[in-house]
Design an enzyme around this catalytic site. Structure first.
Site, PDB file in Angstrom:
ATOM      1  N   MET A 130       3.769 -11.325  -7.074  1.00  0.00           N
ATOM      2  CA  MET A 130       2.839 -10.374  -6.494  1.00  0.00           C
ATOM      3  C   MET A 130       3.225  -8.959  -6.903  1.00  0.00           C
ATOM      4  O   MET A 130       4.365  -8.707  -7.253  1.00  0.00           O
ATOM      5  CB  MET A 130       2.838 -10.477  -4.964  1.00  0.00           C
ATOM      6  CG  MET A 130       2.412 -11.851  -4.474  1.00  0.00           C
ATOM      7  SD  MET A 130       0.748 -12.280  -4.998  1.00  0.00           S
ATOM      8  CE  MET A 130       0.634 -13.951  -4.412  1.00  0.00           C
ATOM      9  N   CYS A 131       2.268  -8.067  -6.813  1.00  0.00           N
ATOM     10  CA  CYS A 131       2.474  -6.737  -7.356  1.00  0.00           C
ATOM     11  C   CYS A 131       1.699  -5.716  -6.540  1.00  0.00           C
ATOM     12  O   CYS A 131       1.042  -6.037  -5.557  1.00  0.00           O
ATOM     13  CB  CYS A 131       2.020  -6.692  -8.817  1.00  0.00           C
ATOM     14  SG  CYS A 131       2.720  -8.019  -9.830  1.00  0.00           S
ATOM     15  N   GLY A 132       1.783  -4.464  -6.998  1.00  0.00           N
ATOM     16  CA  GLY A 132       0.980  -3.397  -6.441  1.00  0.00           C
ATOM     17  C   GLY A 132       0.113  -2.821  -7.546  1.00  0.00           C
ATOM     18  O   GLY A 132       0.580  -2.630  -8.675  1.00  0.00           O
ATOM     19  N   ALA A 150       2.728  -2.004 -10.451  1.00  0.00           N
ATOM     20  CA  ALA A 150       4.141  -2.212 -10.133  1.00  0.00           C
ATOM     21  C   ALA A 150       4.370  -3.709 -10.055  1.00  0.00           C
ATOM     22  O   ALA A 150       3.675  -4.402  -9.302  1.00  0.00           O
ATOM     23  CB  ALA A 150       4.501  -1.548  -8.814  1.00  0.00           C
ATOM     24  N   ASN A 157      -2.870  -8.248  -9.161  1.00  0.00           N
ATOM     25  CA  ASN A 157      -1.919  -8.573  -8.100  1.00  0.00           C
ATOM     26  C   ASN A 157      -2.240  -9.970  -7.619  1.00  0.00           C
ATOM     27  O   ASN A 157      -3.360 -10.230  -7.182  1.00  0.00           O
ATOM     28  CB  ASN A 157      -2.040  -7.579  -6.942  1.00  0.00           C
ATOM     29  CG  ASN A 157      -1.276  -8.031  -5.711  1.00  0.00           C
ATOM     30  OD1 ASN A 157      -0.246  -8.666  -5.808  1.00  0.00           O
ATOM     31  ND2 ASN A 157      -1.790  -7.696  -4.538  1.00  0.00           N
TER      32      ASN A 157
END
Length: 697
Positions: free
Chosen positions: A1-3, A56, A80
């Site tokens: 998962m990410c931003g 990110a 994401n």
């Protein structure tokens, strides 16, 4: 998962930023949610300087490659989440000429868009949010997964369209936070797609956003649907059980793909136990010596409420590597404000604080991916108030299946008795919810108990200053909820086309699950610790199958002997012809039976709480000290829209005579006070200016 975050400058703003200003703002946007992606970051800005994307990364698959933004010719994207069925989809795309640069599933987005355009969403399975920019068409396209497991916020201002995984990441892009008084009073953050901040909205689950030529369009691409309530069932029960079991196993199996250590959150309920049991079984198929790692929040100081021993016995059955986390009360209280900041919404309990402690323990152990049990109650009918809606109509599909049903008069009598009793967890009572337009609400919502129970969690109008109430108009929580649903769904509910149980399940999925649970005990607190959560029960292929099953295999009635414990119904003569018991999530229990302990299989659903100690008269509890320290007249005045006289009275009463519900929940007054404290925290962290409210002329 990410931003992820993105910005598309307004057409009227000319060519956008110059001298790398947009790139710098996007970089700061990503830094604001570094916790979502501590492993790497990347920024893309188009040649005009008017469109940019930022990312990110939390690396869990293909750790060496897979950096974002992603690029495929003139197509650029930030993603994401996780996409499943990756090998099959990739093989199909490669046959169509697509060339992959990594083995990261996120890359599917740019290739699917190249082949299918916006129809790419039909090919995606998983938990996700993404932003894609088509440079050639100068079009921005974003979407969110079907249940809203992954967040995506947007706001439109003079500067253009801004999007981000978290609202704090909008600040560096130029957003100025203001309180949305109407949303605050109407509980828009819980009841529809608004937030507590003016002009900032959630992209709804199952929706896509397109921005082209200065025009922003939001449309649904998927929604839950249920069969006509008059349709009889032709499939045998055994086929349905196997249908659930095979799809649940497949949903879990799809979520085991990871290049980093993986674990499962395990409590004492059927949801997490089924997930753990199936996961352990699949791992041992690959390696007989494999051991699943489980993580459990345990509260041995409250043995009457502690699910730790049940979870441990389940863990022992599957030979798991068991981890029991036993936070102190001080730790739970001290993590409350942190949970509010990461959730970015009002919080009324300590579930998020407990989950945050759990997630941080998991991350410190080196595990980056966890499977969780969220969504099972909404998909399979697990909440106690759904029983009331089940009783509102006879299920015609039950008789062909050999399922005995209460008669219409028995149904009505049981319903009448239950509605006159306190809910099992009386933290909010349906009886306490007035409606300014009760006839309209009843017609639109089909008089659902589920929604009345959800609305009961809303604060009293006395919480707000009179000038605020006057400025936004009358409060009708039920109508607010109804108007937040899609018109097609409202028609199915009002007309009775859907069975009331399914109507209740639909509405709670679109309110409590999407707006609260997947936030405060899901993505936001997990990602605060840089942990990726995966929810097998919210696999849309599983949910679509379960949605079409009849109500009586989700909440299953059964007549029991006279001496048994059950719900009783009186006939016209006043005698008790039959007693009934109702098993919530019955078909899930049957499907999961081979994977769980008999104890878990038979255990009725219990409301999960983070229990605190019973306050004494000799000294203040940690919670009382927190509330007394933080809820001051000065802090409330800084907000500008709360009624200090009401709040101070509530605080004094709670300090002097606190209550401790037997189920481990919080005193109702403490819940309201935590709700109010949430806004003090958000104002401080987001630097929200005070509201100056004037009465309407």
């Amino acid at each position: 998962m990410c931003g992820i975050s993105g910005l598309q400058a307004s057409v009227t703003n000319g060519t956008g930023d110059s001298d790398g200003e947009l790139e710098g703002r996007l970089s700061e946007s990503i830094k604001a949610m570094k916790h979502r992606g501590p492993d790497s970051e990347g920024v893309y800005v188009d040649e005009s300087g008017s469109v940019g994307l930022a990312h990110a990364r939390l690396a869990v698959i293909d750790l060496e490659d897979g950096q974002q933004p992603l690029h495929e010719g003139t197509i650029h994207a930030v993603v994401n989440g996780e996409f499943y069925d990756y090998p099959l989809i990739r093989e199909d795309l490669e046959q169509k000429g697509c060339i992959f640069k990594s083995s990261v599933d996120s890359e599917l987005v740019v290739h699917l868009y190249k082949i299918y355009g916006e129809n790419l969403l039909e090919h995606l399975r998983g938990e996700f949010a993404f932003i894609l920019y088509d440079e050639q068409r100068r079009s921005l396209f974003a979407a969110r997964d079907r249940f809203g497991c992954k967040p995506l916020f947007y706001t439109i201002s003079e500067g253009g369209l801004m999007l981000a995984s978290e609202m704090k990441a909008l600040l560096p892009l130029g957003w100025k936070p203001e309180w949305d008084l109407q949303s605050l009073v109407q509980m828009g953050d819980y009841n529809d797609r608004r937030t507590v901040f003016k002009g900032v909205h959630k992209l709804p689950p199952g929706h896509q956003l397109t921005s082209h030529g200065g025009r922003v369009k939001i449309m649904p691409y998927w929604d839950n649907s249920y069969p006509d309530s008059s349709v009889e069932e032709s499939r045998p029960i055994e086929e349905m059980i196997e249908g659930v079991r095979s799809r649940l196993v497949d949903a879990v199996k799809a979520r085991l793909r990871s290049d980093v250590p993986l674990g499962v959150y395990l409590s004492g309920g059927i949801d997490s136990a089924a997930t753990a049991g199936i996961t352990a079984s699949l791992l041992k198929e690959q390696d007989p010596n494999a051991r699943l790692t489980t993580f459990t929040l345990s509260f041995p100081a409250r043995p009457d409420l502690d699910e730790g021993p049940i979870a441990r016995r389940m863990g022992e059955l599957i030979d798991a590597d068991i981890h029991m986390i036993t936070p102190t009360e001080e730790q739970i209280i001290n993590n409350f404000e942190k949970s509010v900041y990461h959730s970015e919404q009002p919080v009324t309990a300590f579930h998020g604080a407990g989950k945050l402690i759990l997630a941080e323990y998991v991350r410190n152990l080196g595990v980056k991916v966890v499977l969780t049990g969220e969504g099972a109650d909404e998909v399979f009918g697990g909440y106690s108030y759904l029983l009331l809606d089940y009783l509102r109509a006879i299920d015609p599909a039950a008789a062909p299946l050999g399922i005995p049903l209460p008669t219409p008069s028995e149904n009505a009598a049981i319903l009448d008795v239950m509605q006159g009793q306190k809910p099992a967890q009386d933290h909010g009572s349906m009886r306490d919810i007035p409606s300014a337009s009760e006839p309209v609400s009843s017609v639109v919502l089909g008089n659902l108990s589920t929604l009345r129970s959800w609305a009961a969690l809303s604060p009293s109008p006395a919480t707000f200053r009179e000038e605020v109430l006057d400025s936004v108009g009358p409060t009708d929580y039920l109508l607010t909820i109804a108007e937040g649903l899609r018109p097609e769904a409202r028609e199915n509910i009002a007309s009775g086309r859907w069975h009331p149980l399914h109507s209740g399940m639909y509405t709670i999925t679109n309110t409590m699950l999407a707006n609260l649970l997947l936030n405060i005990v899901g993505d936001r607190v997990e990602m605060a610790a840089s942990i990726e959560g995966r929810q097998p029960f919210l696999d849309h292929q599983l949910a679509e199958y379960v949605n079409q099953l009849p109500p009586s295999v989700k909440v299953k009635p059964c007549p029991i002997p006279e001496n048994g414990t059950s719900h009783s119904s009186k006939n016209e003569s006043g005698s008790l012809p039959r007693k009934w018991t109702f098993t919530e999530k019955w078909i899930l229990r049957e499907a999961a039976k081979p994977y769980v302990t008999d104890e878990v299989y038979r255990r009725k659903k219990a409301q999960y709480n983070v229990p605190l100690s019973v306050p004494t008269s000799s000294s203040l509890s940690p919670l009382q000290r927190l509330l007394k320290t933080r809820l001051t007249e000065e802090n409330i005045a800084k907000l500008g829209w709360l009624n200090w006289e009401y709040i101070s009275g509530l605080l004094d009463a709670y300090i002097k005579a606190p209550e401790c519900p037997l189920d481990g929940g919080l005193d109702k007054r403490a819940r309201v006070l935590l709700f109010i404290l949430s806004f003090v925290v958000l104002q401080e962290r987001f630097q929200v200016p005070r509201v100056n409210v004037r009465r309407r002329p």
